[in-house]
Design a protein around this motif. Structure first.
Motif, PDB file in Angstrom:
ATOM      1  N   THR A  28       0.888  -1.225   0.024  1.00 15.02           N
ATOM      2  CA  THR A  28       0.200   0.256  -0.054  1.00 15.02           C
ATOM      3  C   THR A  28       0.830   1.181  -0.126  1.00 15.02           C
ATOM      4  O   THR A  28       1.650   1.403   0.893  1.00 15.02           O
ATOM      5  CB  THR A  28      -0.796   0.017   1.254  1.00 15.02           C
ATOM      6  N   ARG A  29       0.493   2.152  -0.947  1.00 14.38           N
ATOM      7  CA  ARG A  29       1.466   3.367  -0.915  1.00 14.38           C
ATOM      8  C   ARG A  29       0.621   4.375  -0.140  1.00 14.38           C
ATOM      9  O   ARG A  29      -0.435   4.619  -0.475  1.00 14.38           O
ATOM     10  CB  ARG A  29       1.571   3.848  -2.559  1.00 14.38           C
ATOM     11  N   VAL A  30       1.444   5.073   0.967  1.00 17.21           N
ATOM     12  CA  VAL A  30       0.789   5.978   1.655  1.00 17.21           C
ATOM     13  C   VAL A  30       1.861   7.307   1.546  1.00 17.21           C
ATOM     14  O   VAL A  30       3.013   7.208   1.244  1.00 17.21           O
ATOM     15  CB  VAL A  30       0.848   5.380   3.005  1.00 17.21           C
ATOM     16  N   VAL A  31       0.896   8.393   1.673  1.00 18.51           N
ATOM     17  CA  VAL A  31       1.725   9.812   1.806  1.00 18.51           C
ATOM     18  C   VAL A  31       1.471  10.086   3.328  1.00 18.51           C
ATOM     19  O   VAL A  31       0.140  10.496   3.326  1.00 18.51           O
ATOM     20  CB  VAL A  31       1.479  10.736   0.720  1.00 18.51           C
ATOM     21  N   LEU A  32       2.178  10.225   4.159  1.00 17.08           N
ATOM     22  CA  LEU A  32       1.764  10.707   5.518  1.00 17.08           C
ATOM     23  C   LEU A  32       2.209  12.355   5.393  1.00 17.08           C
ATOM     24  O   LEU A  32       3.659  12.756   5.297  1.00 17.08           O
ATOM     25  CB  LEU A  32       2.576  10.110   6.641  1.00 17.08           C
ATOM     26  N   GLN A  33       1.411  13.288   5.628  1.00 18.27           N
ATOM     27  CA  GLN A  33       1.446  14.641   5.792  1.00 18.27           C
ATOM     28  C   GLN A  33       1.222  15.199   6.968  1.00 18.27           C
ATOM     29  O   GLN A  33      -0.043  14.865   7.479  1.00 18.27           O
ATOM     30  CB  GLN A  33       0.846  15.266   4.439  1.00 18.27           C
ATOM     31  N   VAL A  34       1.878  16.187   7.219  1.00 18.30           N
ATOM     32  CA  VAL A  34       1.736  16.892   8.611  1.00 18.30           C
ATOM     33  C   VAL A  34       1.703  18.471   8.145  1.00 18.30           C
ATOM     34  O   VAL A  34       2.320  18.932   7.676  1.00 18.30           O
ATOM     35  CB  VAL A  34       2.610  16.756   9.799  1.00 18.30           C
ATOM     36  N   SER A  35       0.569  19.018   8.522  1.00 17.80           N
ATOM     37  CA  SER A  35       0.218  20.150   8.262  1.00 17.80           C
ATOM     38  C   SER A  35       0.234  21.056   9.371  1.00 17.80           C
ATOM     39  O   SER A  35      -0.406  20.748  10.518  1.00 17.80           O
ATOM     40  CB  SER A  35      -1.025  20.694   7.542  1.00 17.80           C
ATOM     41  N   ALA A  36       1.112  22.259   9.600  1.00 17.37           N
ATOM     42  CA  ALA A  36       1.428  22.782  10.924  1.00 17.37           C
ATOM     43  C   ALA A  36       1.383  24.525  10.702  1.00 17.37           C
ATOM     44  O   ALA A  36       1.646  24.820   9.545  1.00 17.37           O
ATOM     45  CB  ALA A  36       2.866  22.617  11.593  1.00 17.37           C
ATOM     46  N   ALA A  37       1.003  25.043  11.698  1.00 20.40           N
ATOM     47  CA  ALA A  37       0.855  26.686  11.606  1.00 20.40           C
ATOM     48  C   ALA A  37       1.033  27.326  12.948  1.00 20.40           C
ATOM     49  O   ALA A  37       0.925  26.489  14.224  1.00 20.40           O
ATOM     50  CB  ALA A  37      -0.332  27.034  11.059  1.00 20.40           C
ATOM     51  N   ALA A  38       1.546  28.402  13.101  1.00 19.51           N
ATOM     52  CA  ALA A  38       1.755  28.934  14.281  1.00 19.51           C
ATOM     53  C   ALA A  38       1.446  30.582  14.215  1.00 19.51           C
ATOM     54  O   ALA A  38       1.726  31.153  13.270  1.00 19.51           O
ATOM     55  CB  ALA A  38       3.364  29.224  14.728  1.00 19.51           C
TER      56      ALA A  38
ATOM     57  N   VAL B  16       4.855  19.088   5.870  1.00 17.20           N
ATOM     58  CA  VAL B  16       6.020  18.161   5.668  1.00 17.20           C
ATOM     59  C   VAL B  16       5.406  16.842   5.458  1.00 17.20           C
ATOM     60  O   VAL B  16       4.439  16.575   5.857  1.00 17.20           O
ATOM     61  CB  VAL B  16       6.836  18.232   7.102  1.00 17.20           C
ATOM     62  N   SER B  17       6.042  15.997   4.693  1.00 18.12           N
ATOM     63  CA  SER B  17       5.385  14.684   4.270  1.00 18.12           C
ATOM     64  C   SER B  17       6.370  13.753   4.032  1.00 18.12           C
ATOM     65  O   SER B  17       7.740  14.168   3.582  1.00 18.12           O
ATOM     66  CB  SER B  17       4.303  14.918   3.088  1.00 18.12           C
ATOM     67  N   TRP B  18       5.916  12.383   3.964  1.00 19.77           N
ATOM     68  CA  TRP B  18       6.873  11.179   3.719  1.00 19.77           C
ATOM     69  C   TRP B  18       5.959  10.162   2.779  1.00 19.77           C
ATOM     70  O   TRP B  18       4.924  10.117   3.018  1.00 19.77           O
ATOM     71  CB  TRP B  18       7.058  10.530   4.995  1.00 19.77           C
ATOM     72  N   THR B  19       6.572   9.847   1.904  1.00 21.09           N
ATOM     73  CA  THR B  19       5.942   8.964   0.897  1.00 21.09           C
ATOM     74  C   THR B  19       6.491   7.413   1.246  1.00 21.09           C
ATOM     75  O   THR B  19       7.872   7.215   1.136  1.00 21.09           O
ATOM     76  CB  THR B  19       6.104   9.336  -0.452  1.00 21.09           C
ATOM     77  N   ARG B  20       5.853   6.631   1.323  1.00 16.48           N
ATOM     78  CA  ARG B  20       6.541   5.126   1.471  1.00 16.48           C
ATOM     79  C   ARG B  20       5.485   4.005   0.765  1.00 16.48           C
ATOM     80  O   ARG B  20       4.248   4.324   0.577  1.00 16.48           O
ATOM     81  CB  ARG B  20       6.437   4.658   2.935  1.00 16.48           C
ATOM     82  N   GLU B  21       6.016   2.877   0.563  1.00 16.94           N
ATOM     83  CA  GLU B  21       5.378   1.976  -0.023  1.00 16.94           C
ATOM     84  C   GLU B  21       5.407   0.734   1.012  1.00 16.94           C
ATOM     85  O   GLU B  21       6.392   0.259   1.532  1.00 16.94           O
ATOM     86  CB  GLU B  21       5.851   1.208  -1.047  1.00 16.94           C
ATOM     87  N   LEU B  22       4.108   0.515   1.868  1.00 16.44           N
ATOM     88  CA  LEU B  22       4.116  -0.296   3.005  1.00 16.44           C
ATOM     89  C   LEU B  22       3.687  -1.689   2.554  1.00 16.44           C
ATOM     90  O   LEU B  22       2.817  -1.992   1.899  1.00 16.44           O
ATOM     91  CB  LEU B  22       3.067   0.080   3.716  1.00 16.44           C
ATOM     92  N   GLU B  23       4.541  -2.535   2.736  1.00 21.53           N
ATOM     93  CA  GLU B  23       4.450  -4.168   2.749  1.00 21.53           C
ATOM     94  C   GLU B  23       3.500  -4.614   3.938  1.00 21.53           C
ATOM     95  O   GLU B  23       3.014  -3.840   4.845  1.00 21.53           O
ATOM     96  CB  GLU B  23       5.682  -4.865   2.769  1.00 21.53           C
ATOM     97  N   PRO B  24       2.775  -5.615   3.705  1.00 25.14           N
ATOM     98  CA  PRO B  24       1.630  -6.155   4.518  1.00 25.14           C
ATOM     99  C   PRO B  24       2.513  -6.312   5.989  1.00 25.14           C
ATOM    100  O   PRO B  24       3.725  -6.717   6.086  1.00 25.14           O
ATOM    101  CB  PRO B  24       1.391  -7.709   3.954  1.00 25.14           C
ATOM    102  N   GLY B  25       2.023  -5.745   6.849  1.00 32.13           N
ATOM    103  CA  GLY B  25       2.492  -5.659   8.315  1.00 32.13           C
ATOM    104  C   GLY B  25       3.622  -4.601   8.501  1.00 32.13           C
ATOM    105  O   GLY B  25       4.076  -4.342   9.754  1.00 32.13           O
ATOM    106  N   ASP B  26       3.919  -3.797   7.504  1.00 37.91           N
ATOM    107  CA  ASP B  26       4.934  -2.905   7.787  1.00 37.91           C
ATOM    108  C   ASP B  26       4.350  -1.571   8.590  1.00 37.91           C
ATOM    109  O   ASP B  26       3.089  -1.251   8.210  1.00 37.91           O
ATOM    110  CB  ASP B  26       5.596  -2.539   6.386  1.00 37.91           C
ATOM    111  N   SER B  27       5.218  -0.629   9.237  1.00 37.36           N
ATOM    112  CA  SER B  27       4.983   0.436   9.741  1.00 37.36           C
ATOM    113  C   SER B  27       5.715   1.575   9.281  1.00 37.36           C
ATOM    114  O   SER B  27       6.963   1.523   9.143  1.00 37.36           O
ATOM    115  CB  SER B  27       4.853   0.306  11.292  1.00 37.36           C
ATOM    116  N   LEU B  28       5.389   2.645   9.273  1.00 39.38           N
ATOM    117  CA  LEU B  28       6.076   3.990   8.980  1.00 39.38           C
ATOM    118  C   LEU B  28       5.899   4.727  10.448  1.00 39.38           C
ATOM    119  O   LEU B  28       4.818   5.204  10.940  1.00 39.38           O
ATOM    120  CB  LEU B  28       5.720   4.757   7.888  1.00 39.38           C
ATOM    121  N   THR B  29       7.028   5.116  11.125  1.00 42.33           N
ATOM    122  CA  THR B  29       7.045   5.868  12.391  1.00 42.33           C
ATOM    123  C   THR B  29       7.571   7.222  12.038  1.00 42.33           C
ATOM    124  O   THR B  29       8.971   7.287  11.739  1.00 42.33           O
ATOM    125  CB  THR B  29       7.537   5.149  13.594  1.00 42.33           C
TER     126      THR B  29
END
Length: 672
Positions: free
Chosen positions: A108-118, A171-184
């Protein structure tokens, strides 16, 4: 704020939605040292917002959140992509750990994105819903940075983001997660305030951690949650040699030293040790008034109201950084010192505070003159009311009209009476002159009070909430009368009248004591001081009722607090609605209530100890217990209480028989 998750480690606090998201448009964000250094922290996965399923507090400073991204992973009804979000707040930073896990059977291809403001807004502007515009973000190798004037905030990520876009604050990270994989991903947010915090965070709670078992499991939960929250409100004085600690008043608006609030919280925690009381007294003694200053309210001997790094600008007031406009903290200082001595405080520590006690008592005498202690803001910028009910409309007549200042509050006179009597005992114990003078002064005050404050309505006699500028008794039926109990100001008949009134349908909501009777034309269940319920106010009434021997009334009010606790996940807020428990299953939350609030967090323990009838006087070698617990709470056991350096343990069986053990003093017990 009632529906937000609050995590704090003073002077830092984060407010977020129940799914962990920090979004703009309200009071959410990371606040530190009276600034909001982060106004948005929003997470998406491949453009989708996770659906929150669960959240859980981890002590005062932590929380975890779990959500799912149903649009990703296997094309089945069961979600296979899960986001776990862990939050830990530090004294001067925030850490969030995001773990994205795939249980899908195919990559599963995922894009984890965090949007921040101050927006770097002062806390007063956040509170009044007038925050500043967001500051443009700047890109850094591992995150984002914001700066305005001397204030700056930074978000750094590990591992380094694949993409940093300052124009959108993402800021963002793009990963291909294999079954059972995690992105931390680990996010750390830090701040560089232009004005250094007046007080530093403290790491070690100066009180014991009790063990409590009760047949009603709600009681231990609300007591222990309160103690967790109090640890998150601890601050340390930067002045002086000892690094004295105290409890800040509440999060997010009052994360600083408050005279009244910090003294009451320390007083309520005396059964767990005297260290907090003594350090709180020293912090306040260092700042005791020495001169006349109209703008700040400073007067010789007066104990302050609050301390901040800069002026506090609210809708109707502008308070100086050190502001003294409180009519009761000075008396409470004396009371706490004397009660800490009775609970076993070190003699030399108490002796060192006696000059400050004497100055407090002299301030009382000067303010009262030949009558009563009054207050009046002459600066035009301070608080118009200077008791614990300090809102502009808190002192009102039975017809709803407002009392004309200068005002003499009923509980302020009761505290003064108690302070004079306890101060006299201190002077006797330490061989200082003046004890008889102060007892005579207290007796005279009691006579004047009896002649001036008592009024009558169709139900009967009761003490007025205050006297107005003309000496007229402001005749509204309000919770203030509960603060008179246990001070010694009332005789037996008067105490009985107050006890009956506190549990009458007008004042007792079934969830605690209303601040104002429901019969008042200005009553509203969500009025800040005109119909709401404040847990500390109810606890003070319970403590007074117990000291006067009104077991049934004290038990009724305690059951109300316990009944309310589950509605707030056992974290009692600053206040809540004065709804009738016969009509609703839970009280309405007050929208802007602090949660946690120090004296609300300490209230369940204080009320419980009062119902156990524990009476302590270590200098005179006496400790006793006369339990008056409601039958529904038995059996009950409580250990970890402290008498000086020694433990106190207590058990009450289902028949009300009590077993009290102390390593230090002989004990006596009695049936109610």
């Amino acid at each position: 704020m009632f529906d937000l998750v609050s995590c704090g480690d003073a002077p830092s606090v984060v407010l977020s939605r129940r799914d962990g998201q920090v979004v703009e448009g309200g009071v959410q964000g990371w606040l530190y040292a009276d600034r909001r250094f982060l106004s948005r922290l929003h997470v998406t996965v491949s453009g989708f917002e996770p659906v929150g399923l669960a959240d859980e507090l981890r002590g005062a400073a932590g929380a975890c959140f779990r959500g799912v991204v149903a649009q990703l992973g296997d094309p089945i009804e069961d979600p296979t992509v899960i986001l776990d979000r862990g939050r830990v707040v530090g004294h001067d930073h925030l850490v969030e750990t995001l773990t994205l896990t795939s249980a899908a059977r195919t990559p599963t291809r995922v894009v984890l994105q965090v949007s921040a403001a101050a927006d770097l807004s002062p806390v007063a502007e956040v509170r009044t819903a007038r925050p500043r515009e967001d500051v443009p973000a700047e890109a850094e190798r591992d995150g984002l940075r914001w700066a305005r004037g001397d204030d700056a905030a930074a978000l750094r990520a590990e591992p380094r983001p694949d993409d940093v876009d300052p124009s959108t604050g993402t800021v963002s990270w793009t990963r291909e997660l294999e079954p059972g994989d995690s992105l931390t991903v680990r996010l750390r947010v830090s701040a560089s305030p232009g004005r250094a915090p007046v007080f530093a965070g403290a790491d070690v709670a100066p009180w014991s951690r009790p063990e409590l078992a009760c047949v009603d499991r709600r009681v231990p939960r609300v007591v222990h949650q309160g103690l967790d929250d109090l640890e998150g409100l601890l601050l340390q004085d930067r002045t002086g040699d000892a690094g004295d600690v105290f409890v800040a008043a509440g999060a997010p608006w009052f994360l600083t030293l408050f005279g009244r609030d910090s003294l009451w919280a320390a007083r309520m925690l005396l059964p767990l040790g005297t260290d907090l009381a003594m350090s709180t007294l020293r912090v306040l003694a260092r700042r005791q008034g020495t001169r006349e200053d109209t703008r700040s309210g400073e007067q010789p001997g007066r104990i302050l109201h609050e301390v901040r790094a800069e002026p506090l600008v609210l809708e109707h007031v502008t308070l100086t950084p050190t502001y003294y406009g409180t009519a009761d903290a000075t008396q409470l200082f004396v009371i706490l010192c004397a009660e800490a001595w009775r609970w076993g405080a070190d003699a030399e520590e108490v002796r060192a505070l006696l000059p400050a006690v004497e100055r407090c008592l002299e301030w009382m005498r000067q303010q009262a003159g030949d009558e009563f202690i009054r207050y009046l803001d002459t600066s035009g910028e301070g608080l118009s009311n200077q008791g614990w009910k300090d809102s502009r409309d808190s002192i009102q007549w039975a017809d709803g009209s407002l009392g004309e200042p200068p005002i003499a509050l009923s509980e302020v006179q009761a505290y003064a009476f108690q302070a004079a009597m306890l101060g006299a005992d201190l002077f006797d114990d330490f061989g200082r002159p003046g004890a008889d003078t102060w007892r005579a002064w207290a007796a005279s005050l009691a006579e004047r009070f009896r002649a001036s404050f008592w009024v009558e309505d169709e139900v009967g006699r009761f003490p007025a909430v205050a006297l107005d500028a003309h000496g007229n008794a402001v005749n509204s039926v309000a919770s203030n009368m509960g603060h008179l109990l246990g001070t010694g100001l009332l005789d037996e008949e008067e105490a009985a009248l107050v006890a009956r009134r506190l549990v009458s349908p007008g004042l007792s909501s079934g969830f605690g004591v209303r601040t104002l009777t429901a019969a008042s034309p200005r009553f509203s269940p969500l009025s800040y001081h005109g119909g709401s319920v404040w847990p500390h106010d109810t606890a003070i009434a319970i403590c007074g009722l117990a000291r006067e021997g009104f077991a049934a009334e004290a038990g009724t009010l305690f059951r109300g607090l316990v009944r309310a606790a589950p509605s707030f996940d056992f974290r009692l807020p600053e206040l809540y609605g004065g709804d009738d428990a016969d009509r609703v299953t839970s009280p309405m939350p007050y929208p802007r209530a602090c949660r946690p609030q120090a004296w609300a967090a300490a209230a369940p323990l204080a009320a419980l100890v009062a119902l156990l009838g524990i009476d302590v006087d270590v200098p005179r070698g006496r400790v006793s217990a006369r339990p008056m617990l409601p039958q529904a709470l038995l059996p009950l056991s409580l250990s970890g209480l402290r008498l000086g350096m020694h433990d106190l343990r207590l058990e009450v069986d289902v028949e009300g028989q009590v077993r009290l053990e102390s390593e230090q003093l002989p004990v006596t017990t009695a049936r109610p």
